[in-house]
Design an enzyme around this catalytic site. Sequence first.
Site, PDB file in Angstrom:
ATOM      1  N   ASP A 281       0.863  -1.289  -0.011  1.00 53.56           N
ATOM      2  CA  ASP A 281       0.001   0.210   0.069  1.00 53.56           C
ATOM      3  C   ASP A 281       0.650   1.289  -0.032  1.00 53.56           C
ATOM      4  OD1 ASP A 281      -1.800  -1.849   0.365  1.00 53.56           O
ATOM      5  OD2 ASP A 281      -2.748  -0.937   2.037  1.00 53.56           O
TER       6      ASP A 281
ATOM      7  N   HIS B  30       3.941  -2.145   3.105  1.00 55.27           N
ATOM      8  CA  HIS B  30       3.831  -0.874   2.416  1.00 55.27           C
ATOM      9  C   HIS B  30       5.144  -0.574   1.595  1.00 55.27           C
ATOM     10  CE1 HIS B  30       0.722  -0.601   5.783  1.00 55.27           C
ATOM     11  NE2 HIS B  30       0.155   0.271   4.957  1.00 55.27           N
TER      12      HIS B  30
HETATM   13 NI    NI Z   1      -2.328   3.203   3.459  1.00 51.50          NI
END
Ligand code: NI
Length: 475
Positions: A299, A441
């Site tokens: 992400d 991430h």
């Molecule tokens: Ni996020």
Amino acid sequence: MRTHSLVPSVLLIGALSLTAACSSGVPDVRSSAAESASAATAGSVHVVDPSKIKGLRIVSDSSEQQSCAFATSYPEVPGAEAMTAVMKKDVERRLATFRSAGCASGAEGPEFNISLHFLVASGDVLGVRLTTQDTSAAGSGLSSATYWYDGKAGAYRTALGLIADASRDAFLTEVESRLKGRDGVDGTALDSTFADQAERAAVLDDMEFTANGGLRLTFDRGDVGVPAAGVYVVVLPSATVTPWLSAFGARVQRQTGTPSSTLDLGATHTPEPAVPTHTASGDDDTDCAQVKCIALTFDDGPAVPETGTLLTHLAQYKARATFFTVGQNVAAHPDLVRAEARAGHEVGNHSWSHPDLTKLTSEQIAYQLNRTSAAIKAATGKEPTVFRPPYGAVDAHVKAATTLSPVLWDVDTEDWKYRDATKVARTVIGKAERNDVVLMHDIHPTSVAAVPEILRVLTAQGFHFVTVSHLRSTL
Ligand code: NI
């Protein structure tokens, strides 16, 4: 004619909104106030395409937990280090204050968001607006500030730096006279605010030129009037403000109205990391009903250089993954998003500026998701079909506002909190089960550094790495 890389429908939405306020995606009166001011006085405004800024990095930080909900970003542009340093300091100080107060409780807490918007990136002039939304702060918690860089002088400038010192008094008198008499403005309080140098600088921190040379000043709620009156906008026409501009201000005015095709802040050219060129060999035919599958998801990117490095790691194992990209980063690095798609990965939508969507109106949710989908389509030629709600925050109201399918996760590495590659790898390897969706991430170098070990060990255990949509379609 506006220049814009997005599709016409999105262009329209962009034209009707003050992008900085709107990109925070949070309810406020600023967009409507500034919109009407903008529509009435500005005419068309040239939209900056951040992908044209050589060497641009967006520095992002975020959590993915509602109990400590924050997402911040600011740009780093080669040559403008003095300006980056000021933004970095502002962002880190405000985030630290929020985290020390807001992240202690375990329940759903307040939200903190800083999003960015380029005002001008042309010639030797750079202008950026950072919009802060802090729901733990008083009032609407919304504030904005513009930051300026003068490439000719090699110096950071505040908004007031657009005005010549010798004309400061005339300028202030004019601005004051335009505020006085408006509903909610107390003339005496205004006099005292404008008389104090520090207070003055704090309230006069958001200025930008309109396309036809006027100067638009935006005052945060409560800065110059009663909070209930909301945001005030003053637009000084070109004929009024032009004689008062500093030499720098005159250049910003010119570059706003008629931008040149390049930005040159005098930085020595450093080659940018190459974008990986891995190409998927056809569709994935992995049958997750027959073999052990797992979907790694990344992400908040794309980010330079982390996303490129990650693509290389994944290619070494012929692993496919899913990237839930943030729109303002897609706009900055469409080449990386294109590389993700070309390599056979899935590109999903993670909103434009990472707000908690459950706190937005239907229109704001649609704006956050549609603008991002349009940027992804512009980069890859394909609209996403899935989205990951920031903080995993999704409800019936959010689902009703989009046709995208929400994707949450089974394994949370909490890699935004633990910047430790060994720990991240150990978490994934320890928790991974068949058909799991794993949350990481690709804005953190430590998370990217964990990936080779994850791929090595899980491959040895017989796992196949597939995209989220592939996993769903073959189960
Ligand atoms: Ni996020």
